[in-house]
Design a protein around this motif. Structure first.
Motif, short mmCIF file in Angstrom:
data_model
loop_
_atom_site.label_atom_id
_atom_site.label_comp_id
_atom_site.label_asym_id
_atom_site.label_seq_id
_atom_site.Cartn_x
_atom_site.Cartn_y
_atom_site.Cartn_z
N GLU A 171 0.84 -1.20 0.00
CA GLU A 171 0.00 0.00 0.00
C GLU A 171 0.87 1.24 0.00
N MET A 172 0.78 2.00 -1.08
CA MET A 172 1.57 3.21 -1.19
C MET A 172 0.61 4.40 -1.22
N PRO A 173 1.00 5.52 -0.61
CA PRO A 173 0.10 6.69 -0.62
C PRO A 173 0.05 7.35 -1.99
N GLY A 174 -0.86 8.29 -2.12
CA GLY A 174 -1.01 9.01 -3.40
C GLY A 174 -1.78 8.18 -4.40
N TYR A 175 -1.80 8.64 -5.64
CA TYR A 175 -2.57 7.93 -6.67
C TYR A 175 -1.92 6.61 -7.03
N ASP A 176 -2.74 5.63 -7.33
CA ASP A 176 -2.23 4.30 -7.70
C ASP A 176 -1.84 4.30 -9.18
#
Lengths: 493, 493
Positions: free
Chosen positions: A196-201
């Motif tokens: 899970e990474m922040p910002g837009y996928d």
């Protein structure tokens, strides 16, 4: 249908471009001879052909970035190509284009078993990933039929699936991060090494974008633990309906098999004729191949439950393979089914559509009727568990007009998929092949929203032009008013 | 730290705007009284407050589209808000904004059990989805702690996780399609009703975009079959290291528990003081709660394997709950842990970061050291299985300067997460709270690429401004040169 003649070299002055390419890659990395370009005219969708003007063979991200910058500077369209096994013409060269072939980018850059990650270059073959980690008890889940030759980069471009994607998900579910060369030649990283990474996928956006948003040059993949136990069941049925109902009942029972494949009578006999004797019962109307995996105790229990559900639905017999050799025997016919079609028919056309599982019986019956109406045999070999159909239309390309008729039949099948609430592509992508069907699935504003994204990343439309989206030139002004209308508004963007 | 004073109404002439809103929703759908606006000043991140100029309460997609069109016409920023339980200030009103509250959009529009899909309006409460389908043996997997009050729309905006996301994935893995109102008021559909849709994955792009690309007004969710059997194990350890090693060993054994949570000694005692007596052993340095699910036979086998791994790593005791009541008892302390902190401390600040599982011991030790250095107690209650930490920093807001110190400590913890290869957000989003840390994770070109997407969908920056991305005004020109530099280039875009 678009078969373009191998184009004559255009009026473009290629000399400074070739010089720039050779300065990046050396002379060996740049292919210009007509006979050497031949092999790059098409991908796995052989009915579409177009010769690229030049082929380049980069080895690193920096090579790709430098090549793309040259394309950007001279406004030359470029198309990325992995192993060229794609079935929708996603890697079809366009007029006057540079084909960027990733065949030499085949290094596995990092293996991190503890965190279950592998970083690869895009030219790495799908199966190599599993080979590199299987000794330690891991594997890479997405397994297209072509996995011994297709590249991970191509899998990312087309968001490829495979037999085991029912339980484990398609390529997008196994890509954690990407290093990308954007169409202006800049290098960016999207995603990362944790799920899970922040910002837009942007990783999810890029996977399946078929080379229209840039080129992935490093790919971080998730690997899974090899299941303790795997069993394969072969059940034979005297009706397609009974096999279809079995599929629904297995899923309804809360069992998610590793894979669940169906073959119809026509396919069974093609396989028996060509590939192996006594693989499958010739008089079955349909067979199901169901693979269950997990803990030994779990696989054993699920295999018993699946067996019971098969018999409840009228299966005549259920064969269960537990050891590796027996399992491979049961899978053998399924894996060689497409090749078998190639042997019993001069040509075949594979369609790829998705339907809700509950519509299986109706859709298979209607496909048979459509085949009869058009006068062609249609074989069905497919991922039944997720409703991903692969109707194979057998024909002879030497018969004038046959290909057009087959494409029309293929189109009717796709429309049927959409009609019942499904999709025009399960795992092969849209590419050059199916773009004219996009308005069947998406409204004008929906398609326009996708075009916004393309325009943002690829404003000059140099990255793989003519793919995914319908154009009036190819799909016909009159044939689909919405297409041309939609494009007017996009061009104003 | 940004605490903005409740703003005075600006010079904007609101009269025609309010008239337009009332024409769409009637007078009852438009909230303007200062005392009624108070409740909307913040979301779950209560240290950030800002009063909206007006609150509107739409009921349908068409209402939302009409409201957004008015905002677009008058260039008024708008912020969407679900239940307001978010912990990163994603629904924090901005100056002079319209707050679009989805509380009245709470209809479940369709339940299709056969195809395992439910369509909801964004104001539907997370838990209602499971309640609506549990009788038929299904459930909706993502389960934030706030699931009895948080909205599905908010979950989509923040890509929320929960205890069971280790095995089943976060919100994005359970959203099939969305009806969206884009920032210009147009209505589009992305995704669909089958999992794999052709073209760009705009559904994936939208989930987690925190309201900056538009507002989801209909959400198609995937539902899963309720597992046949669930068991919960409580293991207690005399060291955090042993608990951490157990987590790694369970995953290495190929077991994917439904959930795997860790609590440290401080949290255990807080829970014992406040919530329940004899829930957990007060003298344990760490406890693990491991939930295994599946077939009865599978859950039983996995529960035995997990128990053995716990003992191998030196667990003093392992308690196993099989029936519902016992399971709830074991979970009770964990579920009430945040509330317990609220009772033993005047204030607490929850951080949300992700680390590779293999760094667990090192990171927990360093967090304790950082806490000591700053002079604050840090409690750890978290999703150990996916390395998603939730350090809770206890403090007293009445002490001048305490909040700033706590924020600085929280920032140091986030930097630590990034340092070891993790992420600054696991499931709470970036919102207003963490945007200044984005440059810790992403390079300038990476952030700029995300900004391209925002600019494309939201060119006037009216949709939820000031979220996700750092700005020089808030994050400081000097503090991070890359931020301001990055913004220069974006503004040129």
């Amino acid at each position: 249908m678009l078969i373009q003649e191998p184009q004559q070299d255009t009026k473009r002055n290629w000399q400074p471009v070739i010089q720039a390419f050779e300065a990046i890659l050396g002379k060996n990395g740049v292919v210009r001879k007509r006979e050497e370009l031949l092999v790059y005219e098409c991908d796995g969708l052989t009915s579409y052909r177009n010769r690229p003007s030049v082929v380049v063979l980069p080895r690193t991200t920096e090579d790709v970035a430098a090549l793309v910058k040259v394309c950007d500077r001279y406004s030359i369209p470029f198309v990325a190509r992995g192993s060229g096994t794609g079935l929708s013409g996603g890697a079809l060269p366009t007029d006057d284009c540079v084909l960027i072939v990733t065949a030499l980018m085949k290094r596995i850059l990092d293996i991190d078993l503890e965190n279950q990650r592998v970083v690869v270059q895009p030219g790495v073959i799908n199966n190599w990933v599993t080979q590199a980690v299987s000794g330690a008890g891991f594997y890479y889940a997405p397994d297209p039929s072509s996995q011994i030759i297709c590249s991970v980069g191509g899998n990312v471009a087309e968001n490829s699936g495979g037999v085991h994607c029912l339980k484990y998900g398609v390529t997008t579910n196994h890509v954690l991060g990407l290093k990308l060369v954007l169409p202006d030649g800049s290098i960016v990283d999207v995603g990362g090494t944790v799920p899970e990474m922040p910002g837009y996928d942007l990783t999810g956006l890029f996977v399946g974008s078929e080379g229209t948003l840039g080129i992935a040059t490093e790919i971080t993949l998730k690997i899974l633990k090899t299941p303790e136990s795997v069993r394969v069941l072969l059940a034979d049925f005297t009706s397609v309906e009974a096999a279809g109902a079995t599929v629904s009942d297995i899923i309804s029972a809360g069992i998610i098999p590793g894979g669940m494949e169906m073959m119809d009578n026509f396919s069974i006999n093609a396989v028996e004729d060509v590939v192996c004797t006594n693989c499958y019962p010739r008089d079955a109307e349909a067979i199901l191949l169901v693979e269950v995996d997990g803990l030994e105790i779990e696989a054993a229990a699920n295999s018993q439950r699946v067996e019971a559900i098969c018999f409840q639905n009228g299966a005549r017999s259920v064969r269960i393979a537990t050891d590796v050799e027996e399992r491979l025997t049961l899978w053998k016919g399924r894996k060689a089914a497409f090749a078998a079609m190639g042997k019993i028919s001069p040509d075949y056309y594979v369609q790829d559509g998705v339907i809700p599982r509950t519509k299986l019986e109706y859709v298979l019956k209607t496909i048979a009727e459509l085949g009869d109406k058009h006068g062609y045999n249609v074989a069905n070999v497919f991922h039944a568990g997720d409703g991903n159909l692969h109707p194979l239309i057998l024909y002879d390309n030497a018969v004038p007009g046959a290909l057009e008729q087959v494409e029309s039949l293929g189109g009717a099948i796709l429309k049927l998929c959409v009609q019942v609430g499904g999709s025009i592509s399960g795992e092969h992508g849209i590419g050059a092949d199916k773009r004219c069907y996009m308005p069947e699935m998406f409204s004008e504003p929906d398609l326009e929203t996708m075009q916004w994204v393309r325009q943002t990343f690829n404003p000059k439309e140099l990255a793989n032009p003519g793919k995914i989206f319908p154009t009036p030139r190819t799909c016909g002004e009159g044939a689909n008013a919405s297409v041309s209308k939609q494009f007017e508004s996009v061009e104003q963007f």
